[in-house]
Scaffold this motif. Structure first.
Motif, PDB file in Angstrom:
ATOM      1  N   GLU A 139       6.673  11.122   2.852  1.00 17.61           N
ATOM      2  CA  GLU A 139       6.627   9.786   3.459  1.00 17.61           C
ATOM      3  C   GLU A 139       7.824   8.938   3.034  1.00 17.61           C
ATOM      4  N   SER A 175       1.168   3.487   5.961  1.00 16.70           N
ATOM      5  CA  SER A 175       0.232   2.667   5.173  1.00 16.70           C
ATOM      6  C   SER A 175      -1.210   3.144   5.307  1.00 16.70           C
ATOM      7  N   GLU A 207       0.830  -1.206   0.000  1.00 20.40           N
ATOM      8  CA  GLU A 207       0.000   0.000   0.000  1.00 20.40           C
ATOM      9  C   GLU A 207       0.866   1.259   0.000  1.00 20.40           C
ATOM     10  N   SER A 261       2.317   2.063  -3.394  1.00 23.24           N
ATOM     11  CA  SER A 261       1.358   2.558  -4.386  1.00 23.24           C
ATOM     12  C   SER A 261       0.870   3.973  -4.090  1.00 23.24           C
ATOM     13  N   SER A 262       0.953   4.395  -2.814  1.00 19.68           N
ATOM     14  CA  SER A 262       0.309   5.667  -2.467  1.00 19.68           C
ATOM     15  C   SER A 262       1.206   6.679  -1.759  1.00 19.68           C
ATOM     16  N   ARG A 263       2.457   6.341  -1.511  1.00 18.15           N
ATOM     17  CA  ARG A 263       3.315   7.234  -0.712  1.00 18.15           C
ATOM     18  C   ARG A 263       3.577   8.542  -1.452  1.00 18.15           C
ATOM     19  N   ASN A 264       3.825   9.588  -0.641  1.00 24.23           N
ATOM     20  CA  ASN A 264       4.241  10.854  -1.225  1.00 24.23           C
ATOM     21  C   ASN A 264       5.718  11.091  -0.919  1.00 24.23           C
ATOM     22  N   SER A 316       4.754  -1.884  -6.259  1.00 25.45           N
ATOM     23  CA  SER A 316       3.998  -2.521  -5.181  1.00 25.45           C
ATOM     24  C   SER A 316       4.336  -3.991  -5.020  1.00 25.45           C
ATOM     25  N   ASN A 371      -3.417   1.847   7.112  1.00 26.63           N
ATOM     26  CA  ASN A 371      -4.288   0.720   7.497  1.00 26.63           C
ATOM     27  C   ASN A 371      -4.229   0.585   9.010  1.00 26.63           C
ATOM     28  N   HIS A 376       7.688   3.028  -6.656  1.00 26.68           N
ATOM     29  CA  HIS A 376       6.247   2.752  -6.706  1.00 26.68           C
ATOM     30  C   HIS A 376       5.974   1.328  -7.193  1.00 26.68           C
TER      31      HIS A 376
END
Length: 260
Positions: A137, A173, A128, A131-134, A223, A175, A221
């Motif tokens: 982060e 994450s 996760e 796929s979504s980190r900036n 995953s 989550n 990126h």
């Protein structure tokens, strides 16, 4: 000038608070259950017998049994008594239960299972994050890795930096459920000398390589690669540390041969 109360305290020791007595009773009963000395289906001795055994009031004992019931270890039935439940009902994320399981884990079976669950959760979280980190982060993870590298010659500092890295990834994450479960498992595990095990001479170098692979995959990126890198790291690092005189149990309960 001494008061009457001061004089009395010299003869009568301060009473241990009921809450503290209850903690000790709960801890002992938890250990008796998780070690199998009290087995599934067994009935706890009568209230009076247990109260006398532990040297506590019936009120303290009832509260202690209530704590056991909340942890899923026993069930209290009117007219039947207090019966030990099957392990499937136990709250194994409860700190007292999990600690007792790990502390009495002579075969390392509990730690094997913990590693499987932890690896699955953290691998999913690494996926996760990739796929979504900036950018911020990613820098946080890179800084955590740098802190590990800077402390590689100091065992305790390196272990703490390792924990910080994993906690950072869990938090990034997003989550919350996976993070909460994984942190509970990880925190209790690292407190165990059995989980620390015996590291080979190249353990630190290998650990750094594995963490670098995780960060690299997240930076790209990728995953799939991040998930695999985290899964491999947790499983392989446990294999490195795992004591060799404790062969793995098979699913049927018999010991299986450990890998050479």
């Amino acid at each position: 000038m001494p008061t009457d109360a001061d004089g009395a305290s010299a003869f009568f020791p301060r009473r241990v608070p009921a809450g503290r007595l209850g903690v000790a009773v709960v801890a002992e009963l938890v250990e008796l259950i998780v070690t199998g000395q009290l087995k599934e289906g067994d009935l706890l001795p009568p209230e009076g017998t247990l109260s006398e055994h532990f040297g506590v009031s019936r009120t303290v004992l009832r509260e202690s049994v209530k704590r056991l019931e909340e942890k899923g270890l026993v069930i209290v039935s009117q007219g039947r008594g207090t019966q030990v439940q099957a392990p499937g009902y136990w709250n194994m994320l409860d700190p007292i239960v999990l600690s007792a399981l790990i502390d009495n884990d002579e075969s390392l079976g509990v730690l094997d299972e913990l590693t499987v669950v932890r690896a699955s959760l953290e691998a999913a979280m690494a996926r996760e994050v990739a796929s979504s980190r900036n950018a911020e982060e990613l820098r946080r993870l890179q800084n955590a890795l740098t802190a590990m590298r800077e402390s590689e010659n100091e065992t305790d500092s390196f272990r703490q930096a390792d924990v910080v890295f994993h906690y950072a990834l869990m938090e990034i994450s997003g989550n919350r459920l996976a993070e909460n479960i994984a942190k509970h498992l990880y925190k209790r595990a690292v407190e165990s000398s059995r989980y620390q095990g015996i590291n080979p001479p190249d353990a630190v170098a290998l650990t750094l390589q594995e963490h670098a692979a995780i960060v690299d995959a997240i930076a790209r990126h990728d995953s799939d690669a991040a998930e695999k890198a985290m899964l491999d790291h947790i499983q392989v690092s446990w294999e490195r540390r795992r004591l060799r005189d404790t062969p793995k149990r098979s699913r049927g309960g018999a010991a299986a041969q450990s890998k050479s």
